[in-house]
Design a protein around this motif. Structure first.
Motif, short mmCIF file in Angstrom:
data_model
loop_
_atom_site.label_atom_id
_atom_site.label_comp_id
_atom_site.label_asym_id
_atom_site.label_seq_id
_atom_site.Cartn_x
_atom_site.Cartn_y
_atom_site.Cartn_z
N LEU A 94 0.69 -0.97 0.37
CA LEU A 94 -0.33 0.24 0.28
C LEU A 94 1.00 0.81 -0.05
O LEU A 94 0.73 2.08 -0.80
N ARG A 97 2.53 1.49 -3.40
CA ARG A 97 1.71 1.87 -4.62
C ARG A 97 1.20 3.45 -4.11
O ARG A 97 1.23 4.07 -4.88
N MET A 98 1.05 3.91 -2.86
CA MET A 98 0.45 5.18 -3.21
C MET A 98 1.66 6.33 -3.09
O MET A 98 1.20 7.49 -3.86
N VAL A 101 1.36 5.81 -7.15
CA VAL A 101 0.37 7.23 -8.19
C VAL A 101 1.00 8.40 -7.35
O VAL A 101 0.39 9.16 -7.98
N SER A 102 1.48 8.90 -6.29
CA SER A 102 1.44 10.55 -6.74
C SER A 102 2.60 10.96 -6.99
O SER A 102 2.12 12.32 -7.49
N LEU A 106 -2.11 12.78 -13.16
CA LEU A 106 -2.93 13.23 -12.83
C LEU A 106 -3.71 11.69 -13.45
O LEU A 106 -4.56 10.95 -13.21
N LYS A 109 -4.15 8.32 -13.25
CA LYS A 109 -4.60 7.69 -12.21
C LYS A 109 -6.51 7.68 -12.48
O LYS A 109 -7.01 7.53 -11.69
N GLU A 110 -6.87 8.78 -13.32
CA GLU A 110 -8.06 8.50 -13.61
C GLU A 110 -8.86 7.58 -14.32
O GLU A 110 -9.67 7.32 -14.91
N VAL B 34 -5.61 9.52 -4.05
CA VAL B 34 -4.50 8.58 -4.30
C VAL B 34 -4.24 6.73 -3.66
O VAL B 34 -4.07 6.38 -3.94
N ALA B 38 -4.61 3.46 -5.44
CA ALA B 38 -3.27 2.31 -5.32
C ALA B 38 -4.00 0.90 -4.31
O ALA B 38 -4.30 -0.20 -5.15
N LEU B 42 -3.93 -2.49 -7.11
CA LEU B 42 -2.70 -3.64 -6.40
C LEU B 42 -3.93 -4.53 -6.72
O LEU B 42 -3.77 -5.76 -7.00
#
Lengths: 111, 215, 96
Positions: A94, A97-98, A101-102, A106, A109-110, B34, B38, B42
């Motif tokens: 987690l 992956r966060m 992603v950060s 963007l 992510k969308e 976020v 994530a 996953l």
């Protein structure tokens, strides 16, 4: 009848004093609908989590966090805890992956 | 819920997060957005879910709108046999409209000259989403959930609904496996209207019970 | 089989479980209050076990219990006949 109102959970608010109802509404954002969709898949399709686990996780939020977080922020927080609790994802997965992603633009992510 | 005052607080949960959190717009990055991305990535990577399944669920969500409930109500106003079925066996009656409520049970609450029904979920946000879609923000708010069980008439007044004191106000707290749909009274002045003409009169709020239907 | 019948007078147990993560679906405001069984809703898996992801939770009978608003709130301002109906599982109810 007089009852003691001191030992209730923060989510358990029936009968408390509160202000005027704000009737403004917002259209659900895509990310909010995705949170909802993930939960439906985890409960109805995969049976990895139960709705009561979702609720338990939300109710376990510190009162301050419960009140300040938006509805689907509470959901994703509880879903994530549930997945870690069930061993489906690890805290390390987690965290990394966060971070990943950060760092991405963007629109990725969308997608 | 306001988010402008949340930034400082939410940062406690994510000390490494450097973006200022924004109001709830889709083009802003927040800690929990976020987290959603994530977790979704996953789960997809682990082949537990697919992006296609998410899209399907969202399409289903978007197809559930209050007009679905309005059609059920309008039919029950013009077809007394259907109304009888709707009250006696809601699951079977709404299946005629293609709605499936899964393991939950639906209870249809009929408003009459003697009783006005209003629905809440004080513990969270239980709602007949399989018919009406996702609930409005106020339904999930602290104010509505706290007050409507204790001062329902005052809350109804805030929605412009005045119920005379000789008419019972019956609150339904949706705490477990039942979901509730209010069957509002057919408004005076709608006598000559057809089923299709009645549908647009029937709003979501009347099916929650905070308003009545008017022509 | 349901242990209570429609119209029977019952009281909601006045027990206060520890704070979350113990999970239950009996609102605080109704604990210790008396009402009438409005209907038996069926048997459903116990949410207090479901909350911990138990694979085979016990089924419990679920009821809707009707309470007079005037019995719940000392200062209730509405009509004499105003009511509130709440779903409550049998493990939270006792005969009176």
């Amino acid at each position: 009848m007089e009852r003691d109102f001191t030992a209730r959970g923060n989510h358990d608010m029936g009968g408390l004093t509160a202000g005027e109802i704000n009737k403004n509404e917002h259209d659900y954002a895509l990310w909010e609908k995705r949170v909802d969709a993930i939960m439906m898949l985890l409960t109805n399709d995969l049976k990895i989590m139960t709705v009561d686990q979702l609720r338990k996780g939300i109710e376990a939020l510190p009162p301050d966090a419960y009140d300040k977080m938006t509805y689907y922020e509470r959901w994703i927080s509880s879903i994530t805890n549930g997945l870690v609790e069930a061993g489906v994802i690890s805290t390390e997965e987690l965290r990394s992956r966060m971070a990943k992603v950060s760092s991405e633009p963007l629109r990725e992510k969308e997608s | 819920m306001t988010e402008t005052s949340d930034h400082e607080h939410l940062h406690q949960y994510d000390p490494g997060h450097e973006h200022p959190l924004q109001a709830d717009q889709d083009d802003s990055i927040t800690y929990f957005k976020v987290m959603e991305a994530a977790v979704r990535n996953l789960l997809i990577e682990k082949k537990l879910i697919t992006a296609e399944q998410i899209r399907e669920k969202i399409e289903q969500m978007d197809a559930r709108v209050p007009a679905n409930g309005a059609k059920i109500i309008a039919k029950s106003w013009v077809d007394l046999e259907f109304k009888r079925k709707l009250l006696a066996n809601p699951r079977k009656a709404i299946a005629e409209f293609g709605h499936d409520i899964g393991p939950l049970h639906l209870i249809v609450l009929e408003n009459t000259e003697k009783v006005h029904n209003v629905v809440v979920c004080t513990l969270c946000s239980c709602y007949p989403r399989w018919i009406l879609g996702l609930p409005p923000d106020w339904y999930k708010s602290r104010e509505y959930r706290s007050r409507v069980v204790r001062e329902p008439r005052e809350v109804l007044q805030e929605f412009g609904t005045n119920i005379s004191l000789d008419r019972e106000v019956r609150v339904h707290d949706s705490t477990a496996d039942m979901r509730y749909l209010v069957l509002p009274m057919r408004p005076k002045g709608s006598e000559g209207m057809t089923e299709d003409e009645l549908v647009p009169l029937i709003g979501r709020d009347a099916m929650i019970g905070v308003t009545e239907v008017t022509v | 089989m349901p242990q209570f019948t429609v119209g029977e007078k019952v009281r909601v147990l006045s027990q206060w479980p520890p704070s979350p993560p113990i999970h239950c679906r009996t609102p605080y405001y109704i604990r210790g209050c008396s009402g009438i069984i409005e209907r038996y809703c069926g048997d459903f898996p116990n949410p207090e076990e479901l909350a911990f992801g138990r694979v085979e939770p016990r089924n419990l009978s679920l009821y809707r219990v009707r309470f007079k608003q005037r019995d719940l709130w000392d200062s209730y301002q509405g009509g004499l006949s105003d009511m509130i109906d709440i779903e409550i599982y049998e493990n939270w109810l006792e005969k009176i």
